[in-house]
Enzyme design. Structure first.
Site: not given
Length: 450
Positions: A101, A241
């Site tokens: 992530s 992200d």
């Protein structure tokens, strides 16, 4: 959290903590737990973000899956929510995303989704952990035609994009949209999606080389996109992200519009359209006090959970709510996807702009925030912050001084070796002073020696 699984799958430094050997075992054990009731040759989707370690871990993971008879469909580089959507859309038994992530490039992670597109339950993760800790691997080892196979399904990206477009009623003709793809999984997806929606596009952070994911770009560095929006004179900016499950927006004058404000804007619009289930939104303890004040003024109810989008989703499913999320930009539109989805959230936000005819700065100004400061402190053992007497003492002192006009939240990160110190107070000066006072004690008591 378990020995291997944190709040968002298994994470660690790639090739050191998260090794190919562990990825292979996760493929075997996780694949077995999720597909053992399916019958012969269950299908599992596998995808990754743009990290240099992704292909190494993907190869090992797939070997583990195939070794227990699973048919693997490789999606290549695609966002986490893209995998979640395609799991259900393709009738797969499960799926796996290889990503850490928003974490730095040295890290990587492995997270599983069930056949319904939702992340695993605690019980499922615990069962996988028990198998991982078993001294002898006694799982089936088929041979010949009993082995699994591997095929590519790269066209899944286009199917996901087409689905996203169907979730809104407007195109974006006349809008200039700036995109920051964090050099991650949305690098190809985002430009394709917004071009299909007839927007003018300027993009940054869209040239991944395996090493530059989240490096000074993306939702954890929104200041980069803020400058880009002003330079390009864009109407709105969206920063994703590394794996595309978060978004932070930038308005036309370069101001950051975080997850709280995006949720507030969308909740108000959905309520006006009669589409906000039970007139309720789900958030976490990290949301700003101003967010809750704004909701009360709109007569919208809120349900609060622990930090982590998995807990938000659990509460949404339990209460049949359709909107929830986190200040960090994980926003869940449960009518459309099973997890936080940066692209979906971004187009829902701009759809509100188009439907109302308002600039993003106008929409965001309807929610007033309390001054807030967040410090992330790298520590040797994050879980001991809750029982450190000196940390507890300084928190109590600050809370007494606040006298109800603010709040303190000190907690271990669910995904990194960090303690997060968050303070809200009546003024910026008080917020900064309180946050630094608490952070200094945490550093003194717990921080790693550089």
């Amino acid at each position: 959290m378990g020995k291997y699984f944190g709040t968002d799958g298994v994470r660690g430094v790639a090739n050191s903590e998260l090794t190919p050997e562990l990825a292979f075992r996760l493929g075997r054990m996780g694949g077995y737990v999720l597909t053992r009731h399916v019958g012969e040759h269950p299908r599992v989707l596998v995808a990754r973000d743009t990290r240099i370690s992704g292909e190494m871990l993907e190869s090992a993971l797939i070997a583990g899956l195939v070794s227990v008879g699973i048919e693997v469909m490789r999606l290549g580089v695609i966002s986490t929510p893209g995998v979640a959507y395609l799991t259900k859309a393709q009738g797969a038994s499960a799926s796996v995303m290889i990503s850490a992530s928003h974490n730095p490039v040295d890290d990587n992670g492995i997270k599983f989704f069930g056949s319904d597109g939702f992340k695993l339950s605690d019980d499922q993760e615990e069962e996988i952990e028990q198998l991982l800790d078993t001294a002898e691997d006694t799982l089936p080892r088929p041979s010949g035609e009993g082995l699994g196979t591997v095929s590519d399904y790269f066209e899944g990206k286009q199917k996901y994009i087409q689905y996203l477009k169907q979730t809104i009623e407007n195109d974006f003709n006349g809008y200039h949209i700036a995109l920051d793809c964090a050099n991650g999984a949305t690098s190809g997806l985002a430009t394709h999606l917004f071009a299909d929606l007839d927007a003018e596009i300027s993009s940054m952070g869209a040239s991944p080389n395996g090493l530059n994911i989240n490096d000074g770009v993306g939702s954890t560095h929104p200041e980069a996109l803020a400058a880009f929006v002003l330079d390009k004179k864009a109407d709105v900016g969206l920063a994703f992200d590394g794996d595309g499950d978060r978004v932070i927006a930038i308005d036309e004058i370069g101001q950051i519009v975080d997850g709280d404000k995006i949720m507030f804007i969308c909740a108000k619009y959905l309520r006006e359209q009669g589409l906000l289930n039970s007139n309720t939104i789900v958030s976490t303890v990290m949301s700003n006090l101003g967010f809750y004040k704004g909701l009360r003024e709109l007569e919208i109810e809120d349900v609060q959970t622990a930090v982590g989008d998995r807990y938000v989703v659990e509460a949404m499913r339990e209460g049949n709510y359709n909107l929830g999320g986190e200040q960090s930009g994980h926003i869940i539109f449960l009518d459309h996807n099973t997890t936080g989805d940066g692209l979906l959230s971004g187009i829902q936000l701009i759809n509100v702009m188009k439907a109302t005819g308002k600039k993003l700065s106008e929409l965001a100004s309807e929610m007033k925030t309390f001054p807030q400061k967040l410090e992330n402190i790298r520590v040797s053992d994050k879980n001991h912050v809750t029982d450190n007497p000196k940390v507890s003492k300084v928190i109590s002192e600050v809370e007494a001084e606040m006298a109800g006009n603010g709040r303190v939240l000190v907690r271990p990160s669910g995904t990194e070796p960090l303690v997060r110190v968050m303070v809200e107070a009546a003024t910026k000066e008080e917020t900064d002073e309180y946050c630094e006072r608490i952070s200094a004690v945490v550093r003194s008591e717990m921080a790693l020696n550089d």
